[in-house]
Design a protein around this motif. Structure first.
Motif, PDB file in Angstrom:
ATOM      1  N   HIS A 227      39.978  32.805  54.677  1.00 57.95           N
ATOM      2  CA  HIS A 227      39.993  33.221  53.272  1.00 57.95           C
ATOM      3  C   HIS A 227      39.252  34.543  53.100  1.00 57.95           C
ATOM      4  O   HIS A 227      39.762  35.479  52.464  1.00 57.95           O
ATOM      5  CB  HIS A 227      39.358  32.124  52.402  1.00 57.95           C
ATOM      6  N   ASN A 237      41.308  37.692  47.544  1.00 58.49           N
ATOM      7  CA  ASN A 237      40.261  36.734  47.935  1.00 58.49           C
ATOM      8  C   ASN A 237      38.841  37.270  47.703  1.00 58.49           C
ATOM      9  O   ASN A 237      38.141  37.649  48.635  1.00 58.49           O
ATOM     10  CB  ASN A 237      40.423  36.321  49.403  1.00 58.49           C
ATOM     11  N   THR A 243      37.612  28.388  46.289  1.00 62.07           N
ATOM     12  CA  THR A 243      38.852  29.127  46.005  1.00 62.07           C
ATOM     13  C   THR A 243      39.206  29.106  44.527  1.00 62.07           C
ATOM     14  O   THR A 243      40.217  29.680  44.125  1.00 62.07           O
ATOM     15  CB  THR A 243      40.022  28.526  46.808  1.00 62.07           C
TER      16      THR A 243
END
Length: 281
Positions: A227, A237, A243
């Motif tokens: 990520h 990101n 997330t």
């Protein structure tokens, strides 16, 4: 000279401040060296394991990258120590409520969870701000010189970025103090270690999370090494631990899950191979 309020000499006060500064400097330096050094050793010792999970297979960090990262990280640690000392001074003056006494486990747990969630939000938004055309060159370009991250990239910041990063803790404690919360010192201690460990993991260069992580609803909200690695090679990101913000704001890399699946392997794959070899024998 004598301080009329305390009767202490100014020289004695200066010595105390110097000692406190040395202590916080050693603490911040120790966290960085232990976390980044420990991850480097692990990636070396388990070299074949790490190589199989390598994210950027066509690029490796150079010696000059390591030198730049370590040098600028020492500057960051100095900034962190100054701000940490200022936080402790704020506690002495009663501006910041920080309890150094033992606290119930449940208190430590929710204090820790709250500061981690709050820091993730802080990181996302200042990170996006630093990527703006007005701020990027002065604040965040230096960190992105590490196109292929290493564990030592974790604190490779400009002075401005270091201040923005570390400002979160005193600001957070100022807010919670205004709400009448005397924050548990042990929760802050756990948060500081959690922060550097997750930071080093995000810059490890090899996917440390097991295959299937992004396909399980119980775990896919926790950001992986891929990520953040994708962030260093794309404009996506911006999150740190989770997330959530990237998904809410539409800034998650469109191929994040596919890239993760390509990099990740089962953590016990070596055991499976050994079992198959035993069966063949």
């Amino acid at each position: 000279m004598i301080d009329p309020a305390t009767g202490e000499t100014l020289v004695y006060i200066a010595e105390r401040v110097s000692q406190h500064f040395a202590n916080v400097l050693y603490f911040d330096l120790g966290r960085y060296l232990i976390a980044a050094g420990g991850m480097t050793i692990l990636l070396f010792v388990f070299g074949s394991w790490a190589k199989a999970r390598r994210i950027q297979r066509d690029r490796t960090a150079k010696r000059s990258d390591y030198i730049r990262e370590v040098a600028s990280s020492f500057r960051t640690i100095l900034v962190f120590a100054v701000v940490t000392l200022a936080t402790l001074v704020g506690r002495e003056f009663g501006v910041i409520k920080l309890s150094l006494q033992e606290a119930p486990l449940i208190t430590v747990a929710w204090h820790f969870a709250l500061i981690v969630v709050a820091h993730d939000a802080w990181f996302y938004w200042i990170h996006r701000a630093m990527h703006s055309k007005a701020l990027f060159r002065a604040t965040h370009l230096h960190h992105h010189k590490s196109r292929t991250p290493t564990p030592w990239t974790a604190y490779s910041f400009t002075t401005i970025e270091a201040v923005l990063e570390v400002a979160f803790v005193p600001l957070f404690l100022l807010v919670t103090s205004q709400l009448g919360i005397a924050y548990a010192g042990f929760a802050i201690f756990l948060y500081l270690w959690h922060q550097i460990i997750r930071n080093v993991m995000a810059h490890a260069g090899s996917e440390l999370f097991p295959a299937g992580w992004v396909d399980n609803p119980l775990t896919d909200w926790i950001a992986t090494t891929t990520h953040h690695d994708l962030h260093h090679s794309s404009g996506y990101n911006y999150g740190f631990y989770f997330t959530w913000w990237d998904r809410w704001m539409g800034t998650e890399h469109p191929r994040y899950k596919e890239e993760f699946r390509a990099n990740a392997k089962p953590l016990i794959s070596f055991g499976t191979r050994a079992a198959h070899a035993s069966e063949r024998a």
